[in-house]
Design a protein around this motif. Structure first.
Motif, PDB file in Angstrom:
ATOM      1  N   LEU A  28       0.832  -1.202   0.000  1.00  0.00           N
ATOM      2  CA  LEU A  28       0.000   0.000   0.000  1.00  0.00           C
ATOM      3  C   LEU A  28       0.870   1.257   0.000  1.00  0.00           C
ATOM      4  CD1 LEU A  28      -2.881   1.133   0.121  1.00  0.00           C
ATOM      5  CD2 LEU A  28      -2.701   1.055   2.601  1.00  0.00           C
ATOM      6  N   TYR A  29       1.903   1.271   0.838  1.00  0.00           N
ATOM      7  CA  TYR A  29       2.842   2.401   0.860  1.00  0.00           C
ATOM      8  C   TYR A  29       3.541   2.554  -0.490  1.00  0.00           C
ATOM      9  CZ  TYR A  29       2.444   2.674   5.974  1.00  0.00           C
ATOM     10  OH  TYR A  29       1.991   2.814   7.255  1.00  0.00           O
ATOM     11  N   LEU A  30       3.912   1.435  -1.078  1.00  0.00           N
ATOM     12  CA  LEU A  30       4.591   1.451  -2.366  1.00  0.00           C
ATOM     13  C   LEU A  30       3.686   2.015  -3.463  1.00  0.00           C
ATOM     14  CD1 LEU A  30       7.096   0.705  -3.991  1.00  0.00           C
ATOM     15  CD2 LEU A  30       6.209  -1.616  -4.156  1.00  0.00           C
ATOM     16  N   ALA A  31       2.434   1.600  -3.479  1.00  0.00           N
ATOM     17  CA  ALA A  31       1.481   2.118  -4.469  1.00  0.00           C
ATOM     18  C   ALA A  31       1.247   3.613  -4.267  1.00  0.00           C
ATOM     19  CB  ALA A  31       0.167   1.351  -4.383  1.00  0.00           C
ATOM     20  N   VAL A  45       4.247   3.096 -18.284  1.00  0.00           N
ATOM     21  CA  VAL A  45       5.603   2.531 -18.235  1.00  0.00           C
ATOM     22  C   VAL A  45       6.321   2.988 -16.967  1.00  0.00           C
ATOM     23  CG1 VAL A  45       7.882   2.576 -19.348  1.00  0.00           C
ATOM     24  CG2 VAL A  45       5.827   2.197 -20.719  1.00  0.00           C
ATOM     25  N   ALA A  46       6.248   4.271 -16.666  1.00  0.00           N
ATOM     26  CA  ALA A  46       6.916   4.790 -15.467  1.00  0.00           C
ATOM     27  C   ALA A  46       6.328   4.168 -14.206  1.00  0.00           C
ATOM     28  CB  ALA A  46       6.795   6.311 -15.413  1.00  0.00           C
ATOM     29  N   LEU A 105       6.813   0.835  -9.585  1.00  0.00           N
ATOM     30  CA  LEU A 105       6.137  -0.155  -8.745  1.00  0.00           C
ATOM     31  C   LEU A 105       6.844  -1.510  -8.822  1.00  0.00           C
ATOM     32  CD1 LEU A 105       3.629  -0.336  -6.901  1.00  0.00           C
ATOM     33  CD2 LEU A 105       2.354  -1.156  -8.880  1.00  0.00           C
ATOM     34  N   GLY A 106       7.277  -1.885 -10.015  1.00  0.00           N
ATOM     35  CA  GLY A 106       7.982  -3.160 -10.189  1.00  0.00           C
ATOM     36  C   GLY A 106       9.300  -3.197  -9.430  1.00  0.00           C
ATOM     37  N   LEU A 151      10.830  -5.585  -2.141  1.00  0.00           N
ATOM     38  CA  LEU A 151      10.066  -6.270  -1.089  1.00  0.00           C
ATOM     39  C   LEU A 151      10.214  -7.783  -1.200  1.00  0.00           C
ATOM     40  CD1 LEU A 151       6.763  -4.170  -1.023  1.00  0.00           C
ATOM     41  CD2 LEU A 151       8.661  -4.096   0.615  1.00  0.00           C
ATOM     42  N   PHE A 152      10.162  -8.306  -2.416  1.00  0.00           N
ATOM     43  CA  PHE A 152      10.287  -9.747  -2.638  1.00  0.00           C
ATOM     44  C   PHE A 152      11.660 -10.259  -2.223  1.00  0.00           C
ATOM     45  CE2 PHE A 152      11.784 -13.110  -5.542  1.00  0.00           C
ATOM     46  CZ  PHE A 152      10.925 -14.124  -5.175  1.00  0.00           C
TER      47      PHE A 152
END
Length: 190
Positions: free
Chosen positions: A12-15, A44-45, A50-51, A57-58
């Motif tokens: 959620l923070y990342l989004a 794309v950005a 996000l990726g 995180l992964f």
């Protein structure tokens, strides 16, 4: 005591962070004609930002060492910068120069090497040195193959930009080496 955030909260923070970053060019577009982004630019950005965050995180979800997490940030940041600059303006000439596609091979080396090594620090050292060598080979081919001539990029520009990324890959590798040494030291009986 575990101070780790649950994964859903981190996502959620990342989004939210990704949306906040994308608001910068969106807001700039409202005030100047110098910034022109299309929907595909935002997609794309957003995917890249996000990726990269999700990859962090992964990869770090099971590692508690600070040195390893810093090494991951550095490696992902280098990959992010290489992709971003290559898509935006191209590393050699413009983004339309076909040799720029080769830089995605450097990213592929990083991704494949990370999975093969199981994201272990010692394997990441080898992977990131391989990425640095691949980056150097692309610069070598660009210069001696004449790819820098159309569209033009000077030899100094090619050496400078590629040297910058080669240095970042090597520093990333050395940071993983340090993280591996820290793990070994912690496993030694005291």
């Amino acid at each position: 005591m575990n101070t780790e955030q649950p994964l859903s909260k981190n996502l959620l923070y990342l989004a939210a962070g990704t949306a906040a970053i994308l608001l910068i060019p969106f807001t700039a577009m409202q005030f100047t004609s110098e910034v022109i982004w299309t929907l595909s630019d935002f997609l794309v950005a957003g995917t890249l930002i996000l990726g990269t965050g999700c990859a962090y995180l992964f990869v770090t979800r099971k590692s508690g060492t600070y040195a390893y997490k810093v090494a991951v940030v550095f490696a992902l940041g280098t990959g992010f910068l290489l992709i971003w600059s290559n898509l935006a303006v191209g590393v050699i000439g413009s983004e339309d120069n076909p040799i720029n596609l080769w830089y995605f091979g450097v990213i592929a080396i990083g991704i494949i090497g990370a999975f093969i090594s199981g994201f272990k620090a010692n394997g990441m050292v080898i992977t990131l040195f391989a990425a640095a060598i691949a980056q150097a080979l692309i610069a070598f081919v660009a210069i001696f193959g004449g790819y820098y001539q159309s569209p033009p990029s000077s030899v100094i520009e090619i050496l400078g930009v590629n040297g910058f990324f080669i240095t970042l890959w090597i520093v990333s590798a050395l940071m993983f080496r340090y993280a591996a040494q820290k793990v070994t030291e912690n496993l030694q009986p005291k």
